[in-house]
Motif scaffolding. Structure first.
Motif, PDB file in Angstrom:
ATOM      1  N   CYS A  61       0.833  -1.200   0.000  1.00 37.91           N
ATOM      2  CA  CYS A  61       0.000   0.000   0.000  1.00 37.91           C
ATOM      3  C   CYS A  61       0.873   1.258   0.000  1.00 37.91           C
ATOM      4  O   CYS A  61       1.649   1.493   0.922  1.00 37.91           O
ATOM      5  N   ALA A  62       0.720   2.086  -1.033  1.00 36.40           N
ATOM      6  CA  ALA A  62       1.555   3.281  -1.171  1.00 36.40           C
ATOM      7  C   ALA A  62       1.297   4.287  -0.057  1.00 36.40           C
ATOM      8  O   ALA A  62       2.206   5.037   0.326  1.00 36.40           O
ATOM      9  N   TYR A  63       0.084   4.307   0.472  1.00 36.52           N
ATOM     10  CA  TYR A  63      -0.232   5.274   1.517  1.00 36.52           C
ATOM     11  C   TYR A  63       0.411   4.900   2.851  1.00 36.52           C
ATOM     12  O   TYR A  63       0.601   5.756   3.712  1.00 36.52           O
ATOM     13  N   ARG A  64       0.735   3.620   3.021  1.00 34.96           N
ATOM     14  CA  ARG A  64       1.243   3.153   4.306  1.00 34.96           C
ATOM     15  C   ARG A  64       2.690   2.668   4.252  1.00 34.96           C
ATOM     16  O   ARG A  64       3.266   2.305   5.260  1.00 34.96           O
ATOM     17  N   MET A  65       3.271   2.650   3.075  1.00 36.84           N
ATOM     18  CA  MET A  65       4.612   2.102   2.891  1.00 36.84           C
ATOM     19  C   MET A  65       5.687   3.033   3.460  1.00 36.84           C
ATOM     20  O   MET A  65       5.717   4.222   3.143  1.00 36.84           O
ATOM     21  N   PHE A  85      -5.288  -6.700  -9.935  1.00 41.30           N
ATOM     22  CA  PHE A  85      -4.127  -7.464  -9.491  1.00 41.30           C
ATOM     23  C   PHE A  85      -2.899  -6.587  -9.665  1.00 41.30           C
ATOM     24  O   PHE A  85      -2.512  -6.259 -10.792  1.00 41.30           O
ATOM     25  N   VAL A  86      -2.291  -6.173  -8.553  1.00 41.75           N
ATOM     26  CA  VAL A  86      -1.064  -5.381  -8.574  1.00 41.75           C
ATOM     27  C   VAL A  86       0.117  -6.342  -8.474  1.00 41.75           C
ATOM     28  O   VAL A  86       0.266  -7.053  -7.481  1.00 41.75           O
ATOM     29  N   VAL A  87       0.946  -6.366  -9.499  1.00 43.93           N
ATOM     30  CA  VAL A  87       2.062  -7.310  -9.565  1.00 43.93           C
ATOM     31  C   VAL A  87       3.199  -6.870  -8.647  1.00 43.93           C
ATOM     32  O   VAL A  87       3.678  -5.733  -8.719  1.00 43.93           O
ATOM     33  N   THR A  88       3.629  -7.781  -7.783  1.00 40.30           N
ATOM     34  CA  THR A  88       4.772  -7.559  -6.899  1.00 40.30           C
ATOM     35  C   THR A  88       5.728  -8.745  -7.012  1.00 40.30           C
ATOM     36  O   THR A  88       5.425  -9.745  -7.689  1.00 40.30           O
ATOM     37  N   VAL A 124       3.185  -2.562  -9.170  1.00 38.40           N
ATOM     38  CA  VAL A 124       3.231  -1.823  -7.916  1.00 38.40           C
ATOM     39  C   VAL A 124       4.120  -0.592  -8.062  1.00 38.40           C
ATOM     40  O   VAL A 124       5.161  -0.627  -8.724  1.00 38.40           O
ATOM     41  N   PHE A 125       3.675   0.512  -7.487  1.00 40.98           N
ATOM     42  CA  PHE A 125       4.492   1.723  -7.385  1.00 40.98           C
ATOM     43  C   PHE A 125       5.162   1.722  -6.022  1.00 40.98           C
ATOM     44  O   PHE A 125       4.477   1.599  -5.002  1.00 40.98           O
ATOM     45  N   TYR A 140      13.061  -2.253  -8.824  1.00 41.17           N
ATOM     46  CA  TYR A 140      12.387  -3.271  -8.014  1.00 41.17           C
ATOM     47  C   TYR A 140      12.109  -4.534  -8.830  1.00 41.17           C
ATOM     48  O   TYR A 140      12.110  -5.644  -8.296  1.00 41.17           O
ATOM     49  N   PHE A 141      11.869  -4.365 -10.140  1.00 42.37           N
ATOM     50  CA  PHE A 141      11.441  -5.476 -10.989  1.00 42.37           C
ATOM     51  C   PHE A 141      12.596  -6.186 -11.686  1.00 42.37           C
ATOM     52  O   PHE A 141      12.370  -7.104 -12.482  1.00 42.37           O
ATOM     53  N   ASP A 142      13.831  -5.787 -11.429  1.00 39.14           N
ATOM     54  CA  ASP A 142      14.970  -6.310 -12.176  1.00 39.14           C
ATOM     55  C   ASP A 142      15.024  -7.834 -12.202  1.00 39.14           C
ATOM     56  O   ASP A 142      15.350  -8.433 -13.232  1.00 39.14           O
ATOM     57  N   GLN A 143      14.721  -8.460 -11.076  1.00 35.35           N
ATOM     58  CA  GLN A 143      14.910  -9.909 -10.973  1.00 35.35           C
ATOM     59  C   GLN A 143      13.766 -10.727 -11.566  1.00 35.35           C
ATOM     60  O   GLN A 143      13.939 -11.939 -11.791  1.00 35.35           O
ATOM     61  N   PHE A 144      12.634 -10.094 -11.848  1.00 37.02           N
ATOM     62  CA  PHE A 144      11.502 -10.906 -12.310  1.00 37.02           C
ATOM     63  C   PHE A 144      10.667 -10.255 -13.413  1.00 37.02           C
ATOM     64  O   PHE A 144       9.649 -10.818 -13.826  1.00 37.02           O
TER      65      PHE A 144
END
Length: 366
Positions: A45-49, A197-200, A227-228, A235-239
């Motif tokens: 959650c961007a508001y709580r991260m 569906f937010v991809v993480t 995901v932002f 963040y996405f480099d590995q996958f």
């Protein structure tokens, strides 16, 4: 043209003409965050991260202990919601999206607020986790334009882990959404029911499972996005390659004329990878406005609960008065889109810029 097309702006020539003339517009859509409190605690959650620079005004810090509360029990009072909706209707706002912040259904008067939107002849949309349905929820949503329910998992174990909730939340959500889809079919309602569906890095391998479940539930579409978070595209480099391929195959396998798969994963990744906007004029803020649960008005969801996005407060004034004020005019005219580190709405902003261009090139070579 899809539901997420930037080209929708061309259906609003009056707004384009106003922007071209440098005139003040009325927003087409208002995102109304009626509750900052949530009944879930999603890991992304961007508001709580923590470490996320755009949520500085969301958290509440205890004045004595310094303890940080990332899930404040902050809601827009029902009467204030009615005032805001009255102003929106009077101003000519076309649509209201009830969203978060927190979870809208946590607000004790949420269904009364949905009804109030419909009573004022504005289109209603809802973004929710779908766990809390009152008896009147489904009949009201059948009158709305669309509803999208956040899932972000392909099985109960992942759902409960990612959202930090009990399995009951998972079961209630699928039960509620399935019943809504069945009632849509029975009543021939025109509401569009979607799931998100937010991809993480924790769930990307479950995109296909999620699509299968959503299609079985009878919804109209799913939206896959990225995901932002603070590390942007790194963040996405590995996958990234594996996730992108799975998203592509999911669309290929499950989409048909009755079930649309909006694969926005690559587009969202591109937004993260892109540097600051190379344009100064933000047309998006002219057409879409965010009102937070803290009663502050923000220019977009990325800058919501952040000083950069702050337009003004409704604590002691009406929305229509703020919108027509010199304070708001100065705020918009002084804002430079290049000051944003990134933009979720690059495509929309560039489309608006093209639409208001007084001398576009080669227009007859379509």
């Amino acid at each position: 043209m899809t539901a997420y097309s930037s080209g929708k702006v061309f259906h609003h020539r009056d707004k384009i003409d106003q922007l071209k003339a440098g005139e003040q517009t009325v927003p087409l859509q208002v995102h109304l965050i009626i509750s900052d409190l949530c009944n879930q605690d999603c890991s992304f959650c961007a508001y709580r991260m923590s470490g996320y620079t755009t949520n500085e005004l969301f958290k509440v810090v205890h004045p004595e202990s310094g303890e940080v509360n990332n899930n404040p029990n902050r809601k827009i009072p029902y009467e204030k919601c009615l005032e805001i909706l009255d102003d929106c209707a009077e101003m000519g706002v076309k649509a209201i999206q009830i969203t978060g912040g927190g979870e809208p259904s946590v607000h004790p008067d949420h269904t009364k607020i949905y009804q109030a939107v419909l009573d004022r002849s504005m289109e209603l949309a809802l973004v929710s986790n779908g766990v809390i349905f009152k008896p009147e929820t489904i009949p009201l949503l059948l009158q709305s334009t669309w509803a999208r329910f956040s899932v972000d998992a392909g099985n109960p174990e992942s759902y409960t882990r990612i959202r930090n909730v009990s399995a009951k939340h998972h079961d209630r959500m699928w039960k509620n959404v399935t019943e809504l889809a069945a009632e849509k079919k029975r009543t021939l309602s025109k509401v569009t029911i979607g799931m998100g569906f937010v991809v993480t890095d924790d769930n990307w391998s479950e995109v296909g499972q999620f699509a299968e479940l959503a299609k079985k539930a009878g919804v109209d579409n799913i939206r896959i996005s990225a995901v932002f978070q603070p590390d942007n595209e790194k963040y996405f480099d590995q996958f990234f390659d594996k996730a992108a391929e799975l998203c592509r195959k999911t669309k290929e396998k499950y989409e048909d004329e009755n079930f649309i798969v909006f694969n926005n994963f690559g587009e969202r990744y591109a937004d993260l990878a892109q540097a600051a906007p190379d344009y100064s004029f933000c047309g998006y803020q002219e057409l879409v406005t965010y009102i937070g649960g803290d009663l502050n008005v923000y220019r977009c969801c990325v800058t919501a609960y952040n000083q950069q996005g702050m337009v003004g407060s409704l604590a002691d004034q009406r929305f229509k008065d703020l919108w027509n004020s010199e304070q708001k005019k100065k705020n918009f005219s002084c804002f430079d889109a290049k000051s944003c580190d990134r933009c979720m709405f690059n495509n929309k902003n560039k489309t608006i810029l093209y639409a208001i261009d007084s001398d576009p090139q080669h227009v007859n070579f379509v």
